[in-house]
Design a protein around this motif. Sequence first.
Motif, PDB file in Angstrom:
ATOM      1  N   GLY A 342      39.688  52.318  22.095  1.00 26.24           N
ATOM      2  CA  GLY A 342      39.074  51.567  20.928  1.00 26.24           C
ATOM      3  C   GLY A 342      38.545  50.309  20.983  1.00 26.24           C
ATOM      4  N   ILE A 343      38.000  49.984  21.837  1.00 28.80           N
ATOM      5  CA  ILE A 343      37.444  48.626  22.300  1.00 28.80           C
ATOM      6  C   ILE A 343      35.915  48.865  22.337  1.00 28.80           C
ATOM      7  CG2 ILE A 343      37.162  46.832  24.076  1.00 28.80           C
ATOM      8  CD1 ILE A 343      39.976  47.407  24.904  1.00 28.80           C
ATOM      9  N   ASN A 344      35.329  48.314  21.377  1.00 28.14           N
ATOM     10  CA  ASN A 344      33.866  48.491  21.262  1.00 28.14           C
ATOM     11  C   ASN A 344      33.221  47.320  21.866  1.00 28.14           C
ATOM     12  OD1 ASN A 344      31.472  49.971  20.502  1.00 28.14           O
ATOM     13  ND2 ASN A 344      31.543  48.902  18.200  1.00 28.14           N
ATOM     14  N   LYS A 345      33.081  47.526  23.109  1.00 27.42           N
ATOM     15  CA  LYS A 345      32.248  46.225  23.804  1.00 27.42           C
ATOM     16  C   LYS A 345      31.751  46.863  25.064  1.00 27.42           C
ATOM     17  CE  LYS A 345      34.751  42.229  22.547  1.00 27.42           C
ATOM     18  NZ  LYS A 345      35.897  41.116  23.009  1.00 27.42           N
ATOM     19  N   PRO A 346      30.495  46.300  25.395  1.00 27.99           N
ATOM     20  CA  PRO A 346      29.912  47.093  26.660  1.00 27.99           C
ATOM     21  C   PRO A 346      30.677  46.155  28.037  1.00 27.99           C
ATOM     22  CG  PRO A 346      28.439  45.360  25.877  1.00 27.99           C
ATOM     23  CD  PRO A 346      29.644  45.507  24.954  1.00 27.99           C
ATOM     24  N   ILE A 347      31.771  46.879  28.131  1.00 27.07           N
ATOM     25  CA  ILE A 347      32.439  46.140  29.506  1.00 27.07           C
ATOM     26  C   ILE A 347      32.218  46.750  30.775  1.00 27.07           C
ATOM     27  CG2 ILE A 347      34.887  45.907  30.200  1.00 27.07           C
ATOM     28  CD1 ILE A 347      34.339  44.067  27.956  1.00 27.07           C
ATOM     29  N   SER A 348      31.870  45.921  31.632  1.00 25.75           N
ATOM     30  CA  SER A 348      31.559  46.377  33.093  1.00 25.75           C
ATOM     31  C   SER A 348      32.608  45.470  33.931  1.00 25.75           C
ATOM     32  CB  SER A 348      30.320  45.756  33.558  1.00 25.75           C
ATOM     33  OG  SER A 348      30.160  44.419  33.579  1.00 25.75           O
ATOM     34  N   PHE A 349      32.971  45.833  35.074  1.00 24.43           N
ATOM     35  CA  PHE A 349      33.940  45.173  35.831  1.00 24.43           C
ATOM     36  C   PHE A 349      33.953  43.739  35.836  1.00 24.43           C
ATOM     37  CE2 PHE A 349      36.641  43.936  39.683  1.00 24.43           C
ATOM     38  CZ  PHE A 349      37.603  44.748  39.532  1.00 24.43           C
ATOM     39  N   HIS A 350      32.828  43.290  36.045  1.00 25.33           N
ATOM     40  CA  HIS A 350      32.703  41.687  36.023  1.00 25.33           C
ATOM     41  C   HIS A 350      33.287  40.930  35.068  1.00 25.33           C
ATOM     42  CE1 HIS A 350      31.161  38.179  38.179  1.00 25.33           C
ATOM     43  NE2 HIS A 350      30.916  37.719  37.120  1.00 25.33           N
ATOM     44  N   CYS A 351      33.515  41.757  33.667  1.00 26.94           N
ATOM     45  CA  CYS A 351      34.086  41.257  32.526  1.00 26.94           C
ATOM     46  C   CYS A 351      35.452  40.838  32.754  1.00 26.94           C
ATOM     47  CB  CYS A 351      33.918  42.332  31.481  1.00 26.94           C
ATOM     48  SG  CYS A 351      32.140  42.590  31.114  1.00 26.94           S
ATOM     49  N   ALA A 352      35.930  41.515  33.997  1.00 28.17           N
ATOM     50  CA  ALA A 352      37.470  41.224  34.176  1.00 28.17           C
ATOM     51  C   ALA A 352      37.500  39.715  34.607  1.00 28.17           C
ATOM     52  CB  ALA A 352      38.027  42.066  35.310  1.00 28.17           C
ATOM     53  N   ARG A 353      36.685  39.188  35.406  1.00 25.96           N
ATOM     54  CA  ARG A 353      36.603  37.771  35.777  1.00 25.96           C
ATOM     55  C   ARG A 353      36.410  36.955  34.474  1.00 25.96           C
ATOM     56  NH1 ARG A 353      35.906  34.823  40.403  1.00 25.96           N
ATOM     57  NH2 ARG A 353      34.592  33.069  40.373  1.00 25.96           N
ATOM     58  N   HIS A 354      35.516  37.245  33.673  1.00 24.85           N
ATOM     59  CA  HIS A 354      35.240  36.425  32.353  1.00 24.85           C
ATOM     60  C   HIS A 354      36.548  36.470  31.579  1.00 24.85           C
ATOM     61  CE1 HIS A 354      31.188  36.285  33.552  1.00 24.85           C
ATOM     62  NE2 HIS A 354      30.924  37.259  33.066  1.00 24.85           N
ATOM     63  N   THR A 355      37.302  37.430  31.572  1.00 29.02           N
ATOM     64  CA  THR A 355      38.561  37.604  30.867  1.00 29.02           C
ATOM     65  C   THR A 355      39.600  36.702  31.504  1.00 29.02           C
ATOM     66  OG1 THR A 355      38.213  40.129  30.288  1.00 29.02           O
ATOM     67  CG2 THR A 355      40.469  39.311  30.025  1.00 29.02           C
ATOM     68  N   PHE A 356      39.549  36.829  32.462  1.00 30.14           N
ATOM     69  CA  PHE A 356      40.766  35.908  33.334  1.00 30.14           C
ATOM     70  C   PHE A 356      40.436  34.546  33.140  1.00 30.14           C
ATOM     71  CE2 PHE A 356      41.511  33.263  36.923  1.00 30.14           C
ATOM     72  CZ  PHE A 356      42.901  33.180  37.007  1.00 30.14           C
ATOM     73  N   ALA A 357      39.225  34.011  33.283  1.00 27.26           N
ATOM     74  CA  ALA A 357      38.732  32.556  32.873  1.00 27.26           C
ATOM     75  C   ALA A 357      38.819  32.259  31.787  1.00 27.26           C
ATOM     76  CB  ALA A 357      37.422  32.420  33.407  1.00 27.26           C
ATOM     77  N   THR A 358      38.399  33.006  30.724  1.00 26.34           N
ATOM     78  CA  THR A 358      38.543  32.562  29.071  1.00 26.34           C
ATOM     79  C   THR A 358      40.016  32.424  28.731  1.00 26.34           C
ATOM     80  OG1 THR A 358      36.514  33.720  28.795  1.00 26.34           O
ATOM     81  CG2 THR A 358      37.739  33.400  26.938  1.00 26.34           C
ATOM     82  N   ILE A 359      40.844  33.352  29.095  1.00 25.88           N
ATOM     83  CA  ILE A 359      42.257  33.485  28.505  1.00 25.88           C
ATOM     84  C   ILE A 359      43.024  32.350  29.364  1.00 25.88           C
ATOM     85  CG2 ILE A 359      44.424  34.716  28.526  1.00 25.88           C
ATOM     86  CD1 ILE A 359      42.843  37.179  28.198  1.00 25.88           C
ATOM     87  N   THR A 360      42.835  32.061  30.537  1.00 20.79           N
ATOM     88  CA  THR A 360      43.512  31.166  31.320  1.00 20.79           C
ATOM     89  C   THR A 360      43.041  29.766  30.894  1.00 20.79           C
ATOM     90  OG1 THR A 360      43.522  32.599  33.437  1.00 20.79           O
ATOM     91  CG2 THR A 360      43.998  30.258  33.653  1.00 20.79           C
ATOM     92  N   LEU A 361      41.774  29.587  30.735  1.00 18.64           N
ATOM     93  CA  LEU A 361      41.597  28.141  29.985  1.00 18.64           C
ATOM     94  C   LEU A 361      42.025  27.972  28.743  1.00 18.64           C
ATOM     95  CD1 LEU A 361      39.805  25.891  30.627  1.00 18.64           C
ATOM     96  CD2 LEU A 361      37.987  27.029  29.968  1.00 18.64           C
ATOM     97  N   GLY A 362      42.009  29.011  27.911  1.00 20.96           N
ATOM     98  CA  GLY A 362      42.449  29.071  26.620  1.00 20.96           C
ATOM     99  C   GLY A 362      44.058  28.546  26.609  1.00 20.96           C
ATOM    100  N   LEU A 363      44.791  29.164  27.595  1.00 18.69           N
ATOM    101  CA  LEU A 363      46.265  28.760  27.591  1.00 18.69           C
ATOM    102  C   LEU A 363      46.448  27.548  28.347  1.00 18.69           C
ATOM    103  CD1 LEU A 363      47.352  32.383  28.927  1.00 18.69           C
ATOM    104  CD2 LEU A 363      47.890  31.275  26.616  1.00 18.69           C
ATOM    105  N   SER A 364      45.601  27.320  29.311  1.00 16.96           N
ATOM    106  CA  SER A 364      46.189  25.819  30.139  1.00 16.96           C
ATOM    107  C   SER A 364      45.229  24.587  29.697  1.00 16.96           C
ATOM    108  CB  SER A 364      45.867  26.181  31.732  1.00 16.96           C
ATOM    109  OG  SER A 364      44.542  26.176  31.814  1.00 16.96           O
ATOM    110  N   GLY A 365      44.176  24.891  29.304  1.00 15.78           N
ATOM    111  CA  GLY A 365      43.199  23.817  28.974  1.00 15.78           C
ATOM    112  C   GLY A 365      42.621  22.888  29.830  1.00 15.78           C
ATOM    113  N   ASP A 366      43.049  23.335  31.319  1.00 17.32           N
ATOM    114  CA  ASP A 366      42.957  22.722  32.508  1.00 17.32           C
ATOM    115  C   ASP A 366      41.625  23.369  33.123  1.00 17.32           C
ATOM    116  OD1 ASP A 366      42.533  21.372  34.909  1.00 17.32           O
ATOM    117  OD2 ASP A 366      44.816  20.834  34.983  1.00 17.32           O
ATOM    118  N   ILE A 367      40.120  22.630  32.921  1.00 17.22           N
ATOM    119  CA  ILE A 367      39.338  23.345  33.528  1.00 17.22           C
ATOM    120  C   ILE A 367      38.968  23.338  34.972  1.00 17.22           C
ATOM    121  CG2 ILE A 367      37.570  21.429  33.415  1.00 17.22           C
ATOM    122  CD1 ILE A 367      35.470  23.440  32.345  1.00 17.22           C
TER     123      ILE A 367
END
Length: 402
Positions: A342-367
Motif C-alpha cells: 500500500g505504498i504509493n511511491k515510484p520506488i526503485s532500488f536506489h531509493c533504499a540508499r535515500h531511505t537509509f540516509a534520510t532516516i539515519t540523519l534524522g535520528l543522529s543529526g550528524d551529517i
Amino acid sequence: MFTAIFSTKFLHKNFKDKLLMNTSHFRIIQRTETIRKDGTSSLYLYANINGVKKYFTTGKAILTKHWNSKTQKVSANCNNYTDIQDSIDLFLGRAKEFTAIANIEKRTIDLDAFERMLRGDVYDQADFIAFMEHDIKNNCSKYEKGTIANYKVQVSKLKFFRSKLPFVQLNPFFWREYESHLIGIGNNPNTVHKAFRTLKVFIHRAIEQGIIQANPFIKIRVERKEGQMQYLTREELHKLEKIYSGFLTKELKKTLRYFLFACYTGLRYSDIKELKHNHIFLGEHSYVEKEMFKTSRKVNIPLIDQAIKLIPEKALPQVPVFNAYCNQVTNRHLKSIMKLAGINKPISFHCARHTFATITLGLSGDIAVVSKMLGHTKIETTQIYAKVQDEQKRKAMGMWNS
C-alpha cells in the motif's frame, strides 16, 4: 611596384607556412648491436622529427639476412614475413599520417602524443567512438569502476545511434540529433545530461592529445534538472517489514530481503550485488566493511539487529550473500511489493540508499557520520538529505497554521 609588393607578401606568406611545417624522416632499421639467442635482431622505427631523433621498437625481430634496409622489405624466406611486413608498414604509415595531419592543421608535433599514438592499440583515429573505446581500455586503472561502467554504457548508446562517428561530424547539429534520439527512446532529462557530460569528457581528452583543437560543443548548454528524491519513511519501512514476515512469493521475498538490507545499510545495488560473506563481520559489534564499487572507497557500516536477521546462513567467504536479481527484475519486483504494501511511491532500488540516509540523519543529526557511512567523497553530496530534513521540519511547523 605593385608586382614587387605582391611578390614580397607572397614570399613572406610562403616563409611563414614553411615555419609551420614539421620536418620529419622515418625509416625502419635493424639494430644489430644486440642479438638474441635465436640469432634475430629487433626492428625499430627511426624517427627524426624537427631535428629530434628517437627510436621506437616495432616489437618484431628477424635474422639480419632477412632484412633489406634499402627496400625496407622482409625477405620471403623469413617465417611469418607477411605479418612482420604488414606490422612495420603499419608503423610507418601511422607515423607519416600523424605528421601529415599535424602539417595540415599547422601545429608542431608533440613527441609525447606521437609516442602515445605509436604505443596505443590500432584503432581508427578519425572516429570519436573508437577513440572513446581506446581511451577507456588504456586508462581503466585511472578511472573508478563505476565511472568505467558508465562510460561503457554511454559508448553502447552512442554505437546504437551510429556505428561510427568521425570527429569532423561532432557539431551542434549532431548533438541535437542525438539528444532527440535519447529522448525518443525514453531517457529522462538527467540521463540526457549525463550522456552530454560524458561526451564532453572525451572531447577534452581528445584536445589534450592533440587529436582536435577545439571543443565543438562549447556553445551548447544541457541543464540538469533537480528531480524529486524518493525515499521511504520509517512507517513505510515498517509496512515492508510486516509483509516480509507474512506471505510472499519466493521471488518477491528474495528481492525484499536484499532491498531491506540496503535500507538498513545504505549500500547501492552494485555493492549488494558484490557483497560477499567475507565483507560481513558478526560479533558484539557487527558491521559490513567493503570497498564501494562506484568510488573504490572503503566503508565501515555498523549492522542493526534488523539487518543481521536478513543475512543468510554463513557460507564460504567468497560466496555472494544475496545472489541478487538483475537491476531491471529487481525494480519490477519492487513495484509489485510496494503495491502489496500500500505504498504509493515510484520506488526503485536506489531509493533504499535515500531511505537509509534520510532516516539515519534524522535520528543522529550528524551529517559527517552519515556522509562517511555512505562513502561520499564530499560532504556537500550528503547535504541533499539535510535539505530533505529541513523540508520535513517546515511541513511539520506548517501544521500549526492549519
